[in-house]
Scaffold this motif. Structure first.
Motif, PDB file in Angstrom:
ATOM      1  N   ILE A 179      -4.972   8.802   9.543  1.00  0.00           N
ATOM      2  CA  ILE A 179      -3.409   9.050   9.112  1.00  0.00           C
ATOM      3  C   ILE A 179      -2.816   7.967   8.801  1.00  0.00           C
ATOM      4  N   ARG A 180      -2.712   6.869   9.845  1.00  0.00           N
ATOM      5  CA  ARG A 180      -1.973   5.608   9.807  1.00  0.00           C
ATOM      6  C   ARG A 180      -2.250   4.767   8.632  1.00  0.00           C
ATOM      7  N   GLN A 181      -3.764   4.818   8.326  1.00  0.00           N
ATOM      8  CA  GLN A 181      -3.928   3.901   7.028  1.00  0.00           C
ATOM      9  C   GLN A 181      -3.491   4.484   5.785  1.00  0.00           C
ATOM     10  N   GLU A 182      -3.333   5.915   5.707  1.00  0.00           N
ATOM     11  CA  GLU A 182      -2.737   6.607   4.576  1.00  0.00           C
ATOM     12  C   GLU A 182      -1.216   6.377   4.536  1.00  0.00           C
ATOM     13  N   ILE A 183      -0.729   6.381   5.621  1.00  0.00           N
ATOM     14  CA  ILE A 183       0.822   5.838   5.762  1.00  0.00           C
ATOM     15  C   ILE A 183       1.207   4.416   5.164  1.00  0.00           C
ATOM     16  N   GLU A 184       0.250   3.745   5.786  1.00  0.00           N
ATOM     17  CA  GLU A 184       0.426   2.271   5.232  1.00  0.00           C
ATOM     18  C   GLU A 184       0.268   1.963   3.918  1.00  0.00           C
ATOM     19  N   ALA A 185      -0.949   2.688   3.352  1.00  0.00           N
ATOM     20  CA  ALA A 185      -1.281   2.523   1.774  1.00  0.00           C
ATOM     21  C   ALA A 185       0.085   3.048   1.151  1.00  0.00           C
ATOM     22  N   GLU A 186       0.356   4.305   1.508  1.00  0.00           N
ATOM     23  CA  GLU A 186       1.538   4.915   0.806  1.00  0.00           C
ATOM     24  C   GLU A 186       3.215   3.889   0.823  1.00  0.00           C
ATOM     25  N   ARG A 187       3.213   3.335   1.744  1.00  0.00           N
ATOM     26  CA  ARG A 187       4.341   2.569   2.078  1.00  0.00           C
ATOM     27  C   ARG A 187       4.146   1.222   1.171  1.00  0.00           C
ATOM     28  N   PHE A 188       2.880   0.680   1.233  1.00  0.00           N
ATOM     29  CA  PHE A 188       2.774  -0.493   0.364  1.00  0.00           C
ATOM     30  C   PHE A 188       2.852  -0.104  -1.331  1.00  0.00           C
TER      31      PHE A 188
END
Length: 205
Positions: A179-188
């Motif tokens: 979930i954290r990786q998806e949030i980071e990717a979305e923010r990027f």
């Protein structure tokens, strides 16, 4: 009286010898969960399971008619509750499944498929002691119906399609790291700072 004492003595000797054999076996294996159970242990465990569960549940008939809807419901339940150990395709080839003792079985194979509906339902509801199989029963009518639908899906597993497995992947529980990786990717992608995702803090901090 003497005959009774002889029988008691024989039973006691059997228990003592059996206990010593089990103790020596456990001492030799070191209680490790990494190896596969031996042929004798596997035979003894499966025979005992068949006798005990069969006594309670072998002839129970699935009250839920088999249908496309029942299989779809069972598939969703399996993806959410069972796939972490058994894999979406039922192979048992997951990190969790490979680490169990005994390892999660390939439930597409005859060892599972040859069990009756009642036996499968009993295992789902009550689990199996000394294995990684937990009891999923909730002692509710809705929970029992869900387990019976899951039985229909287990029967369907040998014929599962790649499209179904892909649908199940979207229903599998996700780890916090994913979930954290998806949030980071979305923010990027939105031009934000991908490193700004923080761990949730306990109350009072």
């Amino acid at each position: 009286m003497k005959s009774v004492l002889k029988v008691v003595a024989l039973l006691a000797a059997f228990v003592v010898v059996g206990g010593l054999i089990v103790f020596v076996y456990l001492l030799g294996t070191g209680l490790k969960a990494r190896p596969e159970p031996g042929a004798i242990e596997t035979f003894a465990a499966r025979t005992t399971r068949k006798l005990v569960i069969g006594w309670h549940a072998r002839n129970h008939v699935n009250p839920v008619p088999v249908s496309y809807e029942a299989i779809v419901d069972g598939r969703a339940h399996f993806a959410d509750h069972c796939a972490s150990c058994h894999a979406n395709d039922g192979s048992g080839d997951t990190e969790m499944g490979r680490g169990l003792y005994p390892k999660a079985p390939d439930i597409r194979l005859p060892a599972t498929q040859n069990l009756s509906d009642g036996e499968l339902f009993y295992i789902i509801e009550n689990g199996i002691r000394l294995t990684g199989m937990p009891a999923w029963g909730t002692d509710t009518k809705a929970g029992e119906e869900s387990s019976w639908r899951l039985v229909h899906f287990i029967r369907h597993l040998p014929r599962i399609t790649p499209e179904e497995i892909e649908q199940m992947e979207a229903m599998n529980p996700r780890l916090p790291e994913e979930i954290r990786q998806e949030i980071e990717a979305e923010r990027f992608l939105q031009g934000g700072d991908s490193a700004a995702v923080e761990e949730p803090q306990p109350h009072g901090h």
